[in-house]
Design an enzyme around this catalytic site. Structure first.
Site, PDB file in Angstrom:
ATOM      1  N   ASP A  65      -3.280 -13.874  -3.994  1.00 53.07           N
ATOM      2  CA  ASP A  65      -3.883 -14.777  -4.981  1.00 53.07           C
ATOM      3  C   ASP A  65      -5.122 -14.131  -5.608  1.00 53.07           C
ATOM      4  OD1 ASP A  65      -5.636 -14.777  -2.887  1.00 53.07           O
ATOM      5  OD2 ASP A  65      -5.485 -16.906  -2.443  1.00 53.07           O
ATOM      6  N   ASP A 125       2.753   6.132  -2.602  1.00 54.60           N
ATOM      7  CA  ASP A 125       3.900   6.901  -3.087  1.00 54.60           C
ATOM      8  C   ASP A 125       3.684   7.300  -4.548  1.00 54.60           C
ATOM      9  OD1 ASP A 125       6.403   8.138  -3.091  1.00 54.60           O
ATOM     10  OD2 ASP A 125       7.411   6.330  -3.803  1.00 54.60           O
ATOM     11  N   ASP A 177      -9.276 -10.145   3.098  1.00 50.41           N
ATOM     12  CA  ASP A 177      -9.635 -11.431   2.482  1.00 50.41           C
ATOM     13  C   ASP A 177      -9.638 -12.481   3.588  1.00 50.41           C
ATOM     14  OD1 ASP A 177      -9.848 -13.838   1.169  1.00 50.41           O
ATOM     15  OD2 ASP A 177      -8.008 -13.624  -0.007  1.00 50.41           O
ATOM     16  N   ASN A 199      -2.903   9.201   4.753  1.00 51.61           N
ATOM     17  CA  ASN A 199      -1.729   8.438   5.164  1.00 51.61           C
ATOM     18  C   ASN A 199      -1.766   8.047   6.630  1.00 51.61           C
ATOM     19  OD1 ASN A 199      -0.368   8.155   2.822  1.00 51.61           O
ATOM     20  ND2 ASN A 199       0.845  10.023   3.076  1.00 51.61           N
ATOM     21  N   THR A 220      -8.049 -16.263   2.491  1.00 53.35           N
ATOM     22  CA  THR A 220      -6.586 -16.469   2.409  1.00 53.35           C
ATOM     23  C   THR A 220      -5.887 -15.129   2.667  1.00 53.35           C
ATOM     24  OG1 THR A 220      -6.639 -16.101  -0.005  1.00 53.35           O
ATOM     25  CG2 THR A 220      -6.738 -18.382   0.739  1.00 53.35           C
ATOM     26  N   THR A 224      -6.289  -8.476  -1.624  1.00 49.85           N
ATOM     27  CA  THR A 224      -6.301  -9.897  -1.271  1.00 49.85           C
ATOM     28  C   THR A 224      -5.397 -10.151  -0.064  1.00 49.85           C
ATOM     29  OG1 THR A 224      -6.022 -12.145  -2.138  1.00 49.85           O
ATOM     30  CG2 THR A 224      -4.386 -10.550  -2.824  1.00 49.85           C
ATOM     31  N   ARG A 253       0.827  -1.212   0.000  1.00 47.81           N
ATOM     32  CA  ARG A 253       0.000   0.000   0.000  1.00 47.81           C
ATOM     33  C   ARG A 253       0.860   1.259   0.000  1.00 47.81           C
ATOM     34  NH1 ARG A 253      -3.768   2.609   4.405  1.00 47.81           N
ATOM     35  NH2 ARG A 253      -5.246   3.710   3.079  1.00 47.81           N
TER      36      ARG A 253
HETATM   37  C1  HEM Z   1      -8.791   1.302  -6.441  1.00 53.77           C
HETATM   38  C2  HEM Z   1      -8.957   2.124  -5.451  1.00 53.77           C
HETATM   39  C3  HEM Z   1      -8.490   1.856  -4.033  1.00 53.77           C
HETATM   40  C4  HEM Z   1      -9.141   2.229  -2.917  1.00 53.77           C
HETATM   41  C5  HEM Z   1     -10.444   3.000  -2.843  1.00 53.77           C
HETATM   42  C6  HEM Z   1      -8.378   1.750  -1.801  1.00 53.77           C
HETATM   43  C7  HEM Z   1      -8.706   1.945  -0.480  1.00 53.77           C
HETATM   44  C8  HEM Z   1      -8.105   1.302   0.581  1.00 53.77           C
HETATM   45  C9  HEM Z   1      -8.542   1.418   1.944  1.00 53.77           C
HETATM   46  C10 HEM Z   1      -9.664   2.301   2.434  1.00 53.77           C
HETATM   47  C11 HEM Z   1      -7.771   0.598   2.681  1.00 53.77           C
HETATM   48  C12 HEM Z   1      -7.852   0.360   4.187  1.00 53.77           C
HETATM   49  C13 HEM Z   1      -6.988   1.355   4.913  1.00 53.77           C
HETATM   50  C14 HEM Z   1      -7.164   1.288   6.385  1.00 53.77           C
HETATM   51  O1  HEM Z   1      -8.287   1.214   6.868  1.00 53.77           O
HETATM   52  O2  HEM Z   1      -6.148   1.305   7.098  1.00 53.77           O
HETATM   53  C15 HEM Z   1      -6.834  -0.031   1.797  1.00 53.77           C
HETATM   54  C16 HEM Z   1      -5.896  -0.938   2.172  1.00 53.77           C
HETATM   55  C17 HEM Z   1      -4.946  -1.467   1.322  1.00 53.77           C
HETATM   56  N1  HEM Z   1      -4.771  -1.117   0.008  1.00 53.77           N
HETATM   57 FE1  HEM Z   1      -6.028  -0.046  -1.125  1.00 53.77          FE
HETATM   58  N2  HEM Z   1      -7.279   1.087  -2.252  1.00 53.77           N
HETATM   59  C18 HEM Z   1      -7.291   1.141  -3.618  1.00 53.77           C
HETATM   60  C19 HEM Z   1      -6.324   0.642  -4.456  1.00 53.77           C
HETATM   61  C20 HEM Z   1      -5.188   0.005  -4.028  1.00 53.77           C
HETATM   62  C21 HEM Z   1      -4.068  -0.316  -4.878  1.00 53.77           C
HETATM   63  C22 HEM Z   1      -3.951   0.051  -6.350  1.00 53.77           C
HETATM   64  C23 HEM Z   1      -3.157  -0.967  -4.103  1.00 53.77           C
HETATM   65  C24 HEM Z   1      -1.809  -1.508  -4.462  1.00 53.77           C
HETATM   66  C25 HEM Z   1      -1.478  -1.977  -5.633  1.00 53.77           C
HETATM   67  C26 HEM Z   1      -3.731  -1.072  -2.773  1.00 53.77           C
HETATM   68  C27 HEM Z   1      -3.169  -1.736  -1.722  1.00 53.77           C
HETATM   69  C28 HEM Z   1      -3.710  -1.828  -0.469  1.00 53.77           C
HETATM   70  C29 HEM Z   1      -3.215  -2.722   0.558  1.00 53.77           C
HETATM   71  C30 HEM Z   1      -2.104  -3.727   0.413  1.00 53.77           C
HETATM   72  C31 HEM Z   1      -3.971  -2.479   1.695  1.00 53.77           C
HETATM   73  C32 HEM Z   1      -3.814  -3.137   3.069  1.00 53.77           C
HETATM   74  C33 HEM Z   1      -2.925  -2.261   3.914  1.00 53.77           C
HETATM   75  C34 HEM Z   1      -2.489  -2.891   5.208  1.00 53.77           C
HETATM   76  O3  HEM Z   1      -2.670  -4.082   5.419  1.00 53.77           O
HETATM   77  O4  HEM Z   1      -1.916  -2.149   6.018  1.00 53.77           O
HETATM   78  N3  HEM Z   1      -4.938  -0.448  -2.765  1.00 53.77           N
HETATM   79  N4  HEM Z   1      -7.054   0.421   0.516  1.00 53.77           N
HETATM   80  C1  LIG Z   2       3.340   5.884   8.997  1.00 56.29           C
HETATM   81  C2  LIG Z   2       3.261   7.214   9.602  1.00 56.29           C
HETATM   82  O1  LIG Z   2       4.231   7.789  10.017  1.00 56.29           O
HETATM   83  N1  LIG Z   2       2.068   7.749   9.628  1.00 56.29           N
HETATM   84  C3  LIG Z   2       1.808   9.053  10.176  1.00 56.29           C
HETATM   85  C4  LIG Z   2       0.632   9.650   9.436  1.00 56.29           C
HETATM   86  O2  LIG Z   2       0.142  10.784  10.052  1.00 56.29           O
HETATM   87  C5  LIG Z   2      -0.197  10.618  11.413  1.00 56.29           C
HETATM   88  C6  LIG Z   2      -0.848  11.893  11.900  1.00 56.29           C
HETATM   89  O3  LIG Z   2      -0.019  12.978  11.745  1.00 56.29           O
HETATM   90  C7  LIG Z   2       1.047  10.250  12.218  1.00 56.29           C
HETATM   91  O4  LIG Z   2       0.725  10.090  13.580  1.00 56.29           O
HETATM   92  C8  LIG Z   2       1.560   8.937  11.674  1.00 56.29           C
HETATM   93  O5  LIG Z   2       2.731   8.570  12.339  1.00 56.29           O
END
Ligand code: HEM
Ligand SMILES: CC(=O)N[C@H]1CO[C@H](CO)[C@@H](O)[C@@H]1O
Ligand SMILES: *[C@@H]1O[C@H](CO)[C@@H](O)[C@H](O)[C@H]1NC(C)=O
Ligand SMILES: *[C@@H]1O[C@H](CO)[C@@H](O)[C@H](O)[C@H]1NC(C)=O
Ligand SMILES: *[C@@H]1O[C@H](CO)[C@@H](O)[C@H](O)[C@H]1NC(C)=O
Length: 322
Positions: free
Chosen positions: A250, A67, A242, A94, A245, A195, A62
């Site tokens: 996957d 980035d 997910d 972020n 899994t 996933t 993510r």
């Molecule tokens: C298509 C539109 C997308 C939306 C609206 C979206 C939105 C989000 C949201 C809301 C979360 C949860 C964040 C949280 O509650 O902490 C999330 C998690 C995540 N997103 Fe997306 N995302 C999108 C696309 C992507 C893309 C393109 C990638 C990477 C190629 C990605 C990778 C991830 C991953 C890996 C997580 C899990 C993060 C973790 O486990 O800390 N997302 N996303």
């Molecule tokens: C990963 C990280 O450093 N996240 C920062 C995002 O912003 C909040 C609020 O300013 C910080 O507390 C987090 O450390």
């Protein structure tokens, strides 16, 4: 006449290519002679961090997405704020970036600096670490293009409006991705990153408790989610995206969508919308077809806004400018 018009055509081509902001300078062999062990050093760190916690997988992937979508893939997301100068890290979008991703890049950069000082950008290290997190959790292994420089600017305000939200419509997502040269298939492919990893209840609470609740959500799944998330939002725990899994990269993501089991509204709409459903169905069926689509899309993501020349440098430490 013919010669003049082919000259013009060449000029137009050159202008079009140079408009890609240095992306054409990227190559898989970029550090081949200057830092031949780079990829094995990074893979070693990612392997170890994944042994420590599965949070490494989702948080690293993510981080790469966030980035690239803000100021390009230039490690601008890694810069720590200083008093009065909030960086991308402090932007609302972020706040939920888990620290494990930053930590993986920090440790990898240290290991790389020990072997090849001042040579390898943080942007490239994040790109390699992302590929490794994907491949080491069962996803496709693909050659990473390298040669990015680290950016010279990171501001919280630059994040506004750049990242898709769980409430975004497909048209809104298409517009956001198109701005970076990514098309609708790329959205379907890259969304499969969900996933792995977790999301906070606040990102999908309305789907579960709203009146009416989201009718496209599988009722059994909705009932399960109610057991995980307090209705009043008194706390905001995280839920695996997910459930089947959770630590495997996957195509289960697409089968979940077919079953009404997409966690975010922005996930489920990829099945609900008939422009993207055929792709969801075919990638739910075929790991090979999904892997091809995903690799093509993530390589394109890695080319977004690449810095070169005086637009960047090689940071000594990933979270502060030199
Ligand atoms: C298509 C539109 C997308 C939306 C609206 C979206 C939105 C989000 C949201 C809301 C979360 C949860 C964040 C949280 O509650 O902490 C999330 C998690 C995540 N997103 Fe997306 N995302 C999108 C696309 C992507 C893309 C393109 C990638 C990477 C190629 C990605 C990778 C991830 C991953 C890996 C997580 C899990 C993060 C973790 O486990 O800390 N997302 N996303
Ligand atoms: C990963 C990280 O450093 N996240 C920062 C995002 O912003 C909040 C609020 O300013 C910080 O507390 C987090 O450390
Ligand atoms: C998609 O759905 C809309 C509205 O339900 C319909 O008008 C349209 O014809 C459908 N398009 C395709 C390609 O099936
Ligand atoms: C998925 O696979 C099944 C069984 O092999 C096949 O009948 C179906 O047509 C496939 N669907 C798609 C969209 O490829
Ligand atoms: C979208 O991009 C992919 C590569 O990521 C490409 O294979 C596909 O043909 C493109 N689709 C359209 C409709 O242009």
């Amino acid at each position: 006449m013919a010669r003049r018009s082919s000259c013009m055509a060449l000029l137009v081509l050159i202008l079009a290519l140079s408009a890609q902001l240095g992306a054409s300078d990227l190559s898989p062999g970029y550090y081949g002679s200057s830092c031949p062990n780079l990829e094995s050093i990074v893979r070693g760190v990612v392997t170890q961090k994944m042994d420590d916690t599965i949070r490494t997988i989702g948080s690293t992937i993510r981080l790469f997405f966030h980035d690239c979508f803000v100021e390009g893939c230039d490690a601008s997301v890694l810069i720590r704020s200083t008093p009065g100068n909030p960086t991308e890290m402090d932007a609302d979008d972020n706040k939920s970036l888990a620290f494990e991703g930053h930590e993986t890049v920090r440790v990898a950069k240290e290991a790389v600096e020990a072997a090849c000082p001042d040579l390898v950008s943080c942007a490239d290290i994040l790109t390699i670490a992302t590929r490794d997190a994907i491949a080491l959790s069962g996803g496709p292994f693909y050659p990473v293009e390298l040669g990015r420089l680290d950016g010279l600017s990171s501001t919280a305000s630059s994040v506004a409006g750049k990242l898709p939200q769980p409430t975004s419509t497909l048209n809104q997502m298409v517009a956001m991705f198109r701005a970076h040269g990514l098309n609708m298939s790329d959205i379907v492919a890259l969304s499969a990153a969900h996933t792995v990893g977790l999301a906070h209840c606040g990102k999908f609470r309305d789907r579960v408790y709203g009146s009416p609740a989201d009718a496209t959500l599988n009722p059994k799944y909705a009932a399960f989610l109610r057991t995980k998330c307090p209705a009043d939002g008194s706390s905001d725990p995280m839920v695996l995206m997910d459930q089947a899994t959770p630590a495997l990269f996957d195509n289960q993501y697409y089968r979940n969508l077919q079953d009404g089991g997409g966690l975010l509204a922005s996930d489920q709409l990829l099945y609900n919308d008939n422009r993207t459903r055929p792709l969801v169905n075919s990638w739910a069926n075929s790991t090979a077809a999904f892997s091809r689509g995903f690799v093509a899309a993530i390589v394109k993501l890695g080319r977004v806004g690449v810095k070169s020349g005086s637009d960047g440098n090689i940071r000594k430490q990933c979270d502060v400018f030199n």
